[in-house]
Write a protein that holds these residues in place. Structure first.
Motif, PDB file in Angstrom:
ATOM      1  N   VAL A 295      37.919  45.978  51.987  1.00  0.00           N
ATOM      2  CA  VAL A 295      38.646  45.122  51.049  1.00  0.00           C
ATOM      3  C   VAL A 295      40.123  45.511  51.075  1.00  0.00           C
ATOM      4  N   ALA A 297      43.787  45.785  49.509  1.00  0.00           N
ATOM      5  CA  ALA A 297      44.461  45.814  48.206  1.00  0.00           C
ATOM      6  C   ALA A 297      45.441  44.650  48.092  1.00  0.00           C
ATOM      7  N   GLY A 298      46.173  44.389  49.180  1.00  0.00           N
ATOM      8  CA  GLY A 298      47.113  43.277  49.159  1.00  0.00           C
ATOM      9  C   GLY A 298      46.406  41.939  49.027  1.00  0.00           C
ATOM     10  N   HIS A 301      45.264  41.489  45.433  1.00  0.00           N
ATOM     11  CA  HIS A 301      46.432  41.169  44.613  1.00  0.00           C
ATOM     12  C   HIS A 301      46.824  39.703  44.765  1.00  0.00           C
ATOM     13  N   LEU A 304      44.315  37.281  43.007  1.00  0.00           N
ATOM     14  CA  LEU A 304      44.425  37.285  41.542  1.00  0.00           C
ATOM     15  C   LEU A 304      45.733  36.632  41.099  1.00  0.00           C
ATOM     16  N   VAL A 314      42.520  33.119  34.114  1.00  0.00           N
ATOM     17  CA  VAL A 314      41.858  34.057  35.034  1.00  0.00           C
ATOM     18  C   VAL A 314      42.192  35.504  34.655  1.00  0.00           C
ATOM     19  N   ALA A 315      43.383  35.724  34.101  1.00  0.00           N
ATOM     20  CA  ALA A 315      43.767  37.085  33.689  1.00  0.00           C
ATOM     21  C   ALA A 315      42.792  37.667  32.674  1.00  0.00           C
ATOM     22  N   LEU A 317      39.517  37.205  32.586  1.00  0.00           N
ATOM     23  CA  LEU A 317      38.144  37.341  33.067  1.00  0.00           C
ATOM     24  C   LEU A 317      37.842  38.796  33.419  1.00  0.00           C
ATOM     25  N   LEU A 319      36.439  41.408  36.092  1.00  0.00           N
ATOM     26  CA  LEU A 319      36.256  41.529  37.538  1.00  0.00           C
ATOM     27  C   LEU A 319      34.953  42.282  37.781  1.00  0.00           C
TER      28      LEU A 319
ATOM     29  N   LEU B 248      42.011  53.583  46.084  1.00  0.00           N
ATOM     30  CA  LEU B 248      42.421  52.976  47.347  1.00  0.00           C
ATOM     31  C   LEU B 248      42.262  54.000  48.460  1.00  0.00           C
ATOM     32  N   ALA B 297      40.403  41.345  35.131  1.00  0.00           N
ATOM     33  CA  ALA B 297      41.057  40.744  36.299  1.00  0.00           C
ATOM     34  C   ALA B 297      42.572  40.823  36.160  1.00  0.00           C
ATOM     35  N   GLY B 298      43.064  40.549  34.951  1.00  0.00           N
ATOM     36  CA  GLY B 298      44.505  40.628  34.735  1.00  0.00           C
ATOM     37  C   GLY B 298      45.024  42.045  34.884  1.00  0.00           C
ATOM     38  N   HIS B 301      45.198  42.930  38.575  1.00  0.00           N
ATOM     39  CA  HIS B 301      46.351  42.242  39.164  1.00  0.00           C
ATOM     40  C   HIS B 301      47.648  42.970  38.847  1.00  0.00           C
ATOM     41  N   LEU B 304      48.016  46.320  40.812  1.00  0.00           N
ATOM     42  CA  LEU B 304      48.331  46.132  42.232  1.00  0.00           C
ATOM     43  C   LEU B 304      49.755  45.599  42.403  1.00  0.00           C
ATOM     44  N   ARG B 305      50.154  44.715  41.512  1.00  0.00           N
ATOM     45  CA  ARG B 305      51.508  44.154  41.577  1.00  0.00           C
ATOM     46  C   ARG B 305      52.548  45.252  41.352  1.00  0.00           C
ATOM     47  N   GLN B 308      52.913  47.952  44.052  1.00  0.00           N
ATOM     48  CA  GLN B 308      53.642  47.500  45.241  1.00  0.00           C
ATOM     49  C   GLN B 308      55.148  47.488  45.010  1.00  0.00           C
ATOM     50  N   VAL B 314      51.337  49.829  49.544  1.00  0.00           N
ATOM     51  CA  VAL B 314      50.057  49.729  48.821  1.00  0.00           C
ATOM     52  C   VAL B 314      49.297  48.471  49.247  1.00  0.00           C
ATOM     53  N   ALA B 315      50.033  47.419  49.608  1.00  0.00           N
ATOM     54  CA  ALA B 315      49.372  46.178  50.046  1.00  0.00           C
ATOM     55  C   ALA B 315      48.473  46.406  51.254  1.00  0.00           C
ATOM     56  N   LEU B 317      46.632  49.088  51.855  1.00  0.00           N
ATOM     57  CA  LEU B 317      45.537  50.024  51.629  1.00  0.00           C
ATOM     58  C   LEU B 317      44.222  49.271  51.443  1.00  0.00           C
ATOM     59  N   LEU B 319      40.944  48.687  49.235  1.00  0.00           N
ATOM     60  CA  LEU B 319      40.490  48.837  47.854  1.00  0.00           C
ATOM     61  C   LEU B 319      39.030  49.279  47.890  1.00  0.00           C
TER      62      LEU B 319
END
Lengths: 422, 422
Positions: A295, A297-298, A301, A304, A314-315, A317, A319, B248, B297-298, B301, B304-305, B308, B314-315, B317, B319
């Motif tokens: 999987v 990580a990018g 990201h 999502l 979606v934020a 929900l 995961l 990660l 989920a948020g 996100h 990860l955001r 980076q 990090v993108a 790597l 997960l």
């Protein structure tokens, strides 16, 4: 027939292999499938969109006839399992395609022209109309279209129902053989062991034992090319196209998050949200040809981020799962489906007892009913000549000046003969 | 002593409970811990930063003395396990704090003034200097500081080593009892069953059986308040503070991604990256007081955001894990640690045989050695009076006009007596 173990052995029990095995079993044949872990590959990851219209891609228009034919078969295919459609995870709810910015709007409008050119119904919606259908869509979208005929199925449920149906056939017909062989197949058994062009008479398993069969269907995805006993000249140009896919659970106060499948373009990148009956949502999918099978990580990201552009909630929900799998891609993104010639030259006959069904790329779930039907017709000797253009030997045989995948295969010099052979 | 099963039973085998059990075992006491699933709660999620300097928060300055004392104990605590520091996941590599934008730069500069006011060394770095130390840091950062004394430990490894060490004590000392009881404790056993102020003589397990003990240490995090047999007047104001945390894996070509722990502020939101010896990186952590115990989920996100922004690679790597757990928070973010009075009024004695050690919030891993040492001193009757301000009954007892958590507990009217009792 006394020497044979079964009429048909299917190598690989993903959704396609299981569909082929089930359809063959329904025809009265004895069947077995060979897979160390059924339905744990791409089938396990797949979102299960049955979406020939919204899946139409520019360079894949030759696939459209096949995807439309398969979508049309789906209701009867699910019905054949003897369960209610919902038990197989089949939902005939609509698909809404949406764009995020102005460039996405232009891309979707251009695609609609192609879709309409093929006679497909794609209905423009105002954002207000789209949000009347799906209130949790973002008000910031640039465009929306309604596609009534693009539906969905839950591949995990469908695979489980297919396995149950084959179990049922085994009981009903008092099969005495093990029809679910949890091993890897390592090679094909031939009538003349040193001659890969001779009749295929079964498969050799990892433990050295053999399953004798009247016909072998090779449906083990990316691993198909590694199977021993295929002709040396036969190239099965499969490549892994990795994808990340996320499962989310919708908390009670947000249910239903969506009823339609939402497919979006967000700054040119596709993303989709597929709502299930059980209150989960499938969010997919990245595509990468390089890198690892793990999987990304990018990738997570990006999914999502882009999903929140389409559906901000979606934020909120949960995961619950992140999965990466490889889709079996081919040079023309069309499957490798059919019999194989017994030599690279022309004219040639087909190797008796051998069918290949792999390379379904993003379309394995959608194409399962047509793959199963086509394989049955090949077994019966009544195959539809239209599908000869997906023969698995099309990248290996001399094609004169023709590209392997012809836009107009009906008029190509070798097609009539190939059709006849199918 | 013949009536007793063990000298000390610890309820809850997270990192704190295991640390207390191990330290008690080292003192020659017989010990057992009670937990259906040791080290699977907050310990399983925790990143394990040992970071009293960079963890300093504005309203938590009274904690600093405790966190600094615990950090100072860490090398000896790890050494007591009889393994190399790396085997316990202990790394004395530095921490670099970084800011993303101008406001983050100001926040970190303000925090540095507070840190310096407490005599803590926080060295400003240019972005060039920071990137000389950690080449994969983004060149777009607004500020960076080096904190040499903030280190890290891998809580999963440390918990495993603590369990092994207790196993070793059991073998060496020929304990005949089961020291790792995989059950839930449901209540305290009292000398006078109807009197919650009477001596605690053991714990009652979910299966109805009892573990007799000279002292019971309640270290089961958020569940502490549900334990039967605690005094009715005793409020243990614990609340779950949920967090998401991501593991990660760094692909070979990017190793090492980092050597230092990176703690960042990205548009005011904290995020950290903790590199492990095994080529993984821990990315955390969100904080939410409401919502569900599931992974958000948020939240994923956002992590990860923001990661980076600090380290763009990090993108790339893999997960490998996303976990959510609840930290046991308290009104003042300080632990509930110590003995409990035998009545709500003053003066009062302590309930014999009872110690509580919970409410460690974000600091459980860091505070494990001091919690273990303080509990040992309570058992020995030699407790350090400075820690009386963390008594678990501080939110339940009449405090005149004083707030429960005094900035200057040394001068508060009840402290001398409490210290004496400790």
């Amino acid at each position: 027939m006394a020497e044979r173990g079964v009429d048909v052995v299917v190598v690989g029990a993903g959704i396609v292999g299981l569909g082929i095995a089930w359809t063959a079993a329904q025809s009265g044949r004895t069947v077995a499938f060979v897979d160390p872990k059924p339905a744990t590959g791409a089938t396990y990851a797949a979102a299960g969109m049955l979406a020939p219209v919204s899946e139409l891609h520019y360079q894949e228009e030759d696939l459209l006839e096949l995807t439309l034919a398969s979508a049309a078969l789906y209701p009867a295919f699910v019905e054949s399992l003897g369960v209610r459609p919902a038990e197989a995870g089949y939902r005939s709810t609509r698909t809404i395609t949406v764009g995020a910015d102005a460039a996405d709007r232009r891309s979707l409008a251009d695609l609609r022209e192609v879709q309409r050119g093929h006679g497909l119904a794609v209905e423009p919606l105002t954002i207000r109309e789209a949000r009347a259908m799906e209130p949790l869509l973002s008000p910031q979208l640039s465009s929306a279209f309604n596609i009534e005929r693009d539906h969905q199925v839950d591949p995990r449920r469908l695979a489980a129902r297919l396995q149950s149906a084959i179990d049922g056939a085994s009981s009903r017909n008092r099969w005495t053989h093990d029809h679910a062989i949890r091993q890897s197949a390592v090679g094909l058994r031939h009538e003349r062991p040193a001659d890969a062009a001779s009749r295929v008479t079964g498969v050799i398993l990892a433990d050295g034992s053999t399953v004798a069969a009247g016909e072998v269907v090779v449906a083990n995805g990316l691993a198909a090319g590694q199977l021993g006993g295929l002709p040396d000249w036969l190239a099965l140009p499969l490549r892994p196209v990795y994808g990340d896919i996320i499962r989310l659970r919708v908390p009670g106060h947000l249910r239903p998050l969506l009823t339609a499948t939402i497919r979006g373009l967000v700054r040119g990148v596709p993303v989709y949200l597929v709502p299930r009956d059980d209150g989960t949502v499938v969010l997919g999918a990245t595509q990468r040809e390089h890198g690892s099978a793990a999987v990304s990580a990018g990738g997570v990201h990006q999914l999502l981020r882009d999903a929140q552009v389409l559906v901000p909630a979606v934020a909120e929900l949960e995961l619950i799962e992140v999965t990466a799998r490889a889709r079996p891609g081919t040079p023309d993104n069309a499957p490798l489906l059919g019999r194989v010639a017994d030599g690279p030259g022309q004219p040639a006959s087909d190797i008796p007892g051998l069918i290949i069904a792999t390379g379904f790329f993003r379309h394995g779930v959608l194409l399962t009913p047509i793959a199963a039907q086509h394989c049955l017709h090949l077994l019966d000797g009544t195959a539809d000549g239209r599908w000869a253009r997906f023969r698995p030997d099309r990248f290996s045989r001399p094609m004169a000046s023709e590209p392997p995948f012809s836009r107009t295969p009906q008029s190509s010099p070798h097609t009539p003969k190939e059709s006849a052979r199918d």
